[in-house]
Write a protein that holds these residues in place. Structure first.
Motif, PDB file in Angstrom:
ATOM      1  N   UNK A   1      11.468  34.891  37.959  1.00 47.93           N
ATOM      2  CA  UNK A   1      10.640  35.683  38.865  1.00 47.93           C
ATOM      3  C   UNK A   1      11.319  37.007  39.206  1.00 47.93           C
ATOM      4  N   UNK A   2      12.608  36.961  39.418  1.00 49.78           N
ATOM      5  CA  UNK A   2      13.339  38.213  39.693  1.00 49.78           C
ATOM      6  C   UNK A   2      13.256  39.156  38.500  1.00 49.78           C
ATOM      7  N   UNK A   3      13.349  38.606  37.295  1.00 49.56           N
ATOM      8  CA  UNK A   3      13.273  39.447  36.095  1.00 49.56           C
ATOM      9  C   UNK A   3      11.881  40.062  35.943  1.00 49.56           C
ATOM     10  N   UNK A   4      10.839  39.325  36.349  1.00 49.91           N
ATOM     11  CA  UNK A   4       9.485  39.888  36.289  1.00 49.91           C
ATOM     12  C   UNK A   4       9.377  41.062  37.257  1.00 49.91           C
ATOM     13  N   UNK A   5       9.926  40.902  38.446  1.00 49.46           N
ATOM     14  CA  UNK A   5       9.885  41.990  39.431  1.00 49.46           C
ATOM     15  C   UNK A   5      10.581  43.252  38.913  1.00 49.46           C
ATOM     16  N   UNK A   6      11.568  43.047  38.046  1.00 45.35           N
ATOM     17  CA  UNK A   6      12.344  44.182  37.538  1.00 45.35           C
ATOM     18  C   UNK A   6      11.729  44.824  36.302  1.00 45.35           C
ATOM     19  N   UNK A   7      10.622  44.300  35.789  1.00 46.36           N
ATOM     20  CA  UNK A   7       9.987  44.883  34.602  1.00 46.36           C
ATOM     21  C   UNK A   7       9.463  46.275  34.909  1.00 46.36           C
ATOM     22  N   UNK A   8       9.450  47.148  33.914  1.00 47.99           N
ATOM     23  CA  UNK A   8       8.827  48.464  34.116  1.00 47.99           C
ATOM     24  C   UNK A   8       7.341  48.292  34.389  1.00 47.99           C
ATOM     25  N   UNK A   9       6.715  49.228  35.110  1.00 51.28           N
ATOM     26  CA  UNK A   9       5.315  49.071  35.530  1.00 51.28           C
ATOM     27  C   UNK A   9       4.346  48.714  34.403  1.00 51.28           C
ATOM     28  N   UNK A  10       4.501  49.317  33.236  1.00 53.50           N
ATOM     29  CA  UNK A  10       3.567  49.063  32.137  1.00 53.50           C
ATOM     30  C   UNK A  10       3.596  47.607  31.694  1.00 53.50           C
ATOM     31  N   UNK A  11       4.761  46.965  31.800  1.00 50.55           N
ATOM     32  CA  UNK A  11       4.868  45.556  31.429  1.00 50.55           C
ATOM     33  C   UNK A  11       4.583  44.646  32.620  1.00 50.55           C
TER      34      UNK A  11
ATOM     35  N   UNK B   1       3.451  41.770  23.643  1.00 47.67           N
ATOM     36  CA  UNK B   1       3.956  40.789  22.685  1.00 47.67           C
ATOM     37  C   UNK B   1       4.674  39.683  23.455  1.00 47.67           C
ATOM     38  N   UNK B   2       4.201  38.453  23.273  1.00 46.67           N
ATOM     39  CA  UNK B   2       4.732  37.326  24.038  1.00 46.67           C
ATOM     40  C   UNK B   2       6.211  37.098  23.742  1.00 46.67           C
ATOM     41  N   UNK B   3       6.599  37.200  22.483  1.00 47.64           N
ATOM     42  CA  UNK B   3       8.006  36.974  22.126  1.00 47.64           C
ATOM     43  C   UNK B   3       8.929  38.026  22.751  1.00 47.64           C
ATOM     44  N   UNK B   4       8.481  39.285  22.741  1.00 47.66           N
ATOM     45  CA  UNK B   4       9.288  40.336  23.352  1.00 47.66           C
ATOM     46  C   UNK B   4       9.421  40.122  24.853  1.00 47.66           C
ATOM     47  N   UNK B   5       8.322  39.676  25.484  1.00 49.09           N
ATOM     48  CA  UNK B   5       8.370  39.427  26.921  1.00 49.09           C
ATOM     49  C   UNK B   5       9.322  38.278  27.234  1.00 49.09           C
ATOM     50  N   UNK B   6       9.293  37.240  26.406  1.00 45.57           N
ATOM     51  CA  UNK B   6      10.200  36.111  26.613  1.00 45.57           C
ATOM     52  C   UNK B   6      11.652  36.572  26.545  1.00 45.57           C
ATOM     53  N   UNK B   7      11.954  37.467  25.621  1.00 41.02           N
ATOM     54  CA  UNK B   7      13.319  38.011  25.527  1.00 41.02           C
ATOM     55  C   UNK B   7      13.672  38.797  26.787  1.00 41.02           C
ATOM     56  N   UNK B   8      12.726  39.592  27.275  1.00 44.71           N
ATOM     57  CA  UNK B   8      12.973  40.380  28.486  1.00 44.71           C
ATOM     58  C   UNK B   8      13.284  39.484  29.684  1.00 44.71           C
ATOM     59  N   UNK B   9      12.675  38.305  29.707  1.00 44.36           N
ATOM     60  CA  UNK B   9      12.834  37.403  30.848  1.00 44.36           C
ATOM     61  C   UNK B   9      13.938  36.376  30.620  1.00 44.36           C
ATOM     62  N   UNK B  10      14.641  36.481  29.497  1.00 43.12           N
ATOM     63  CA  UNK B  10      15.739  35.574  29.222  1.00 43.12           C
ATOM     64  C   UNK B  10      15.306  34.147  28.962  1.00 43.12           C
ATOM     65  N   UNK B  11      14.140  33.962  28.376  1.00 41.59           N
ATOM     66  CA  UNK B  11      13.596  32.630  28.124  1.00 41.59           C
ATOM     67  C   UNK B  11      13.943  32.146  26.722  1.00 41.59           C
ATOM     68  N   UNK B  12      14.093  30.829  26.596  1.00 43.99           N
ATOM     69  CA  UNK B  12      14.352  30.200  25.312  1.00 43.99           C
ATOM     70  C   UNK B  12      13.115  29.428  24.876  1.00 43.99           C
ATOM     71  N   UNK B  13      12.680  29.663  23.654  1.00 43.12           N
ATOM     72  CA  UNK B  13      11.496  28.978  23.143  1.00 43.12           C
ATOM     73  C   UNK B  13      11.789  27.494  22.933  1.00 43.12           C
ATOM     74  N   UNK B  14      10.899  26.612  23.432  1.00 41.93           N
ATOM     75  CA  UNK B  14      11.041  25.160  23.256  1.00 41.93           C
ATOM     76  C   UNK B  14       9.672  24.562  22.966  1.00 41.93           C
TER      77      UNK B  14
END
Length: 377
Positions: free
Chosen positions: A244-254, A287-300
């Motif tokens: 959630x903190x990482x989402x708050x830190x996203x640039x406005x367009x994302x 792009x979902x994969x790029x967003x997951x990287x931005x948020x530090x998520x691991x695909x499972x």
């Protein structure tokens, strides 16, 4: 038998055969000629137990198609009048299929029903008869016939449902079509369907009332959150609060292309339980994969604590609100998502509806005029 091949006579024949098999061989079921003063009833059926002089009359209406609107406008006005004919007279409707909503309405008004899939309700005081069986909950019509009708399935229906729920009438189809970005022909067809289901009412061409709670429930049955939306499961190594903190830190367009839904969003208005997966809508442009990287998520594949839902339509973001620095879907979208979600989510959806009902002045105070100048999608 296809609906097109079914005639009222065949419907009556099959309906009486079903009723006879349920009552058993000690009962007689006899169709009688229509007497004068029967007020348009299709057939009179006498039901009598063997060795008992008491009998009841079923005044049977035969409907090849039955909707809540037909019940409300055709059958209900007849009930009081027909019951004055005789204490032993009971109104019954026979149809190829009776929807759950129509069944509920018929039972409310004390009208018996029988359909050819096994949905039957019959209560008679003398002679004592109580029958209640359940059949198909979905129309057994061939898929080609079902697809030819305008239903509550699909993204376009979702746009219109959200608008009808969020904006208090009065308004017209032309206004709805303009704001929703849909063709007037499509909107008109869907409004006709909703009117047949008593989910809205019109005075001429003007919609005067919308049963928004039942409308959202009806839409949810046609829009499974995880069945109809593609999604990616992910694990948050540092925990959901860090995401959630990482989402708050996203640039406005994302940031604008991500919105919280599901249990985490429902907790704010309907705290039935804690925890659950963090569900995030992701706008089609991201792009979902790029967003997951931005948020530090691991695909499972299993045991995901974050679900990234690919939004089927930009409309899921309509009227979203920012709370505690995170974008949340509007309450109407949240209710739809929870009602159509897995596990305990439908219960959360009902709790969201309850909150919405108690706070309508806080969310259902929009007007089409205010929305018409804003890009919706």
């Amino acid at each position: 038998m296809a609906k097109d091949d079914l005639t009222p006579d065949k419907l009556l024949e099959q309906g009486l055969a079903t009723l006879s098999s349920l009552l058993g061989s000690t009962w007689t079921i006899t169709p009688r000629p229509e007497p004068e003063g029967s007020h348009g009833i299709d057939v009179i059926v006498e039901v009598k137990a063997e060795g008992d002089s008491t009998y009841t009359q079923l005044l049977v209406e035969l409907k090849l198609s039955l909707t809540p609107r037909v019940v409300d406008e055709v059958l209900v006005p007849k009930v009081g009048l027909l019951r004055r004919l005789s204490d032993y007279t009971n109104l019954m409707v026979m149809a190829p299929w009776v929807s759950p909503k129509t069944q509920q309405l018929l039972r409310h008004y004390g009208i018996s029903y029988l359909d050819l899939t096994g949905n039957i309700s019959l209560r008679v005081p003398k002679p004592a008869i109580v029958i209640h069986t359940e059949g198909a909950t979905r129309s057994p019509k061939p898929l080609s016939q079902e697809q030819s009708k305008t239903t509550l399935a699909g993204p376009k229906a979702g746009r219109l449902v959200r608008l009808l729920a969020d904006v208090h009438p009065p308004y017209r189809a032309t206004q709805l079509a303009q704001v929703a970005g849909l063709s007037l022909a499509y909107v008109s067809r869907l409004l006709d369907t909703l009117e047949d289901q008593l989910l809205l009412r019109r005075d001429g061409r003007t919609i005067t009332d919308v049963d928004w709670q039942e409308l959202l429930r009806a839409r949810a049955t046609r829009s499974g959150l995880l069945r109809h939306n593609s999604y990616a499961g992910a694990l948050a190594p540092n925990g959901v609060p860090a995401v959630m903190d990482d989402i708050r830190a996203l640039p406005p367009a994302r940031f604008d292309g991500v919105a919280v839904t599901g249990s985490y969003a429902a907790h704010r208005v309907a705290p039935l339980s804690a925890g659950g997966q963090l569900m995030l809508y992701v706008a089609p442009r991201l792009n979902v994969d790029d967003l997951a990287d931005d948020l530090g998520l691991l695909s499972v594949r299993e045991n995901a604590d974050v679900l990234l839902l690919r939004a089927p339509d930009r409309a899921v973001f309509d009227r979203a609100v920012t709370l505690d620095g995170l974008q949340h879907v509007a309450l109407s979208q949240l209710a739809l998502d929870c009602l159509s979600g897995p596990g305990r989510m439908p219960a959360e959806g009902e709790a969201v509806l309850k909150y919405m009902s108690e706070h309508q002045d806080q969310w259902r105070n929009l007007s089409l005029e205010r929305l018409s100048g804003k890009p919706q999608f």
